[in-house]
Motif scaffolding. Structure first.
Motif, PDB file in Angstrom:
ATOM      1  N   TRP A  23      -7.494  60.456 -49.167  1.00 10.62           N
ATOM      2  CA  TRP A  23      -6.742  61.515 -49.817  1.00 10.62           C
ATOM      3  C   TRP A  23      -7.073  61.580 -51.296  1.00 10.62           C
ATOM      4  O   TRP A  23      -7.418  60.576 -51.916  1.00 10.62           O
ATOM      5  CB  TRP A  23      -5.237  61.277 -49.693  1.00 10.62           C
ATOM      6  CG  TRP A  23      -4.750  61.235 -48.291  1.00 10.62           C
ATOM      7  CD1 TRP A  23      -4.574  62.286 -47.454  1.00 10.62           C
ATOM      8  CD2 TRP A  23      -4.349  60.084 -47.553  1.00 10.62           C
ATOM      9  NE1 TRP A  23      -4.098  61.845 -46.238  1.00 10.62           N
ATOM     10  CE2 TRP A  23      -3.949  60.504 -46.279  1.00 10.62           C
ATOM     11  CE3 TRP A  23      -4.294  58.725 -47.843  1.00 10.62           C
ATOM     12  CZ2 TRP A  23      -3.498  59.633 -45.300  1.00 10.62           C
ATOM     13  CZ3 TRP A  23      -3.850  57.856 -46.867  1.00 10.62           C
ATOM     14  CH2 TRP A  23      -3.449  58.317 -45.614  1.00 10.62           C
ATOM     15  N   ALA A  28      -2.271  60.941 -52.343  1.00 17.99           N
ATOM     16  CA  ALA A  28      -2.105  59.538 -51.947  1.00 17.99           C
ATOM     17  C   ALA A  28      -0.865  58.926 -52.595  1.00 17.99           C
ATOM     18  O   ALA A  28      -0.101  58.214 -51.945  1.00 17.99           O
ATOM     19  CB  ALA A  28      -3.356  58.739 -52.321  1.00 17.99           C
ATOM     20  N   LEU A  39      -1.735  54.401 -45.465  1.00 11.82           N
ATOM     21  CA  LEU A  39      -2.130  54.066 -46.829  1.00 11.82           C
ATOM     22  C   LEU A  39      -1.774  52.614 -47.159  1.00 11.82           C
ATOM     23  O   LEU A  39      -2.584  51.880 -47.731  1.00 11.82           O
ATOM     24  CB  LEU A  39      -1.478  55.019 -47.830  1.00 11.82           C
ATOM     25  CG  LEU A  39      -1.809  54.781 -49.298  1.00 11.82           C
ATOM     26  CD1 LEU A  39      -3.310  54.808 -49.542  1.00 11.82           C
ATOM     27  CD2 LEU A  39      -1.107  55.803 -50.164  1.00 11.82           C
TER      28      LEU A  39
END
Length: 70
Positions: A23, A28, A39
């Motif tokens: 991202w 993110a 993530l």
């Protein structure tokens, strides 16, 4: 075109053993704030192909302060 919004997702076709996804930083960080499991998993991985060590350390510290599993 310059006025068009840029896509916030990075995706590359699978090539051999590589499956590249990610991202844009703003996206993110927003996902990190929501505790995005993917993530968090990526940040916790010991496998790092390329990184700025100081930035990675700070991002991992941020993830630890935001994400607290129950």
């Amino acid at each position: 075109m310059r006025g068009d919004p840029q896509r916030a997702v990075i995706e590359r076709p699978i090539s051999g053993d590589l499956d590249i996804n990610g991202w844009e930083l703003r996206k993110a960080l927003g996902l990190l704030g929501k505790g995005n499991a993917t993530l968090i998993e990526w940040l916790d991985s010991p496998i790092v192909y390329r990184a700025d060590p100081v930035f990675l350390q700070r991002l991992r510290a941020l993830a630890e302060s935001v994400y607290r599993p129950s």
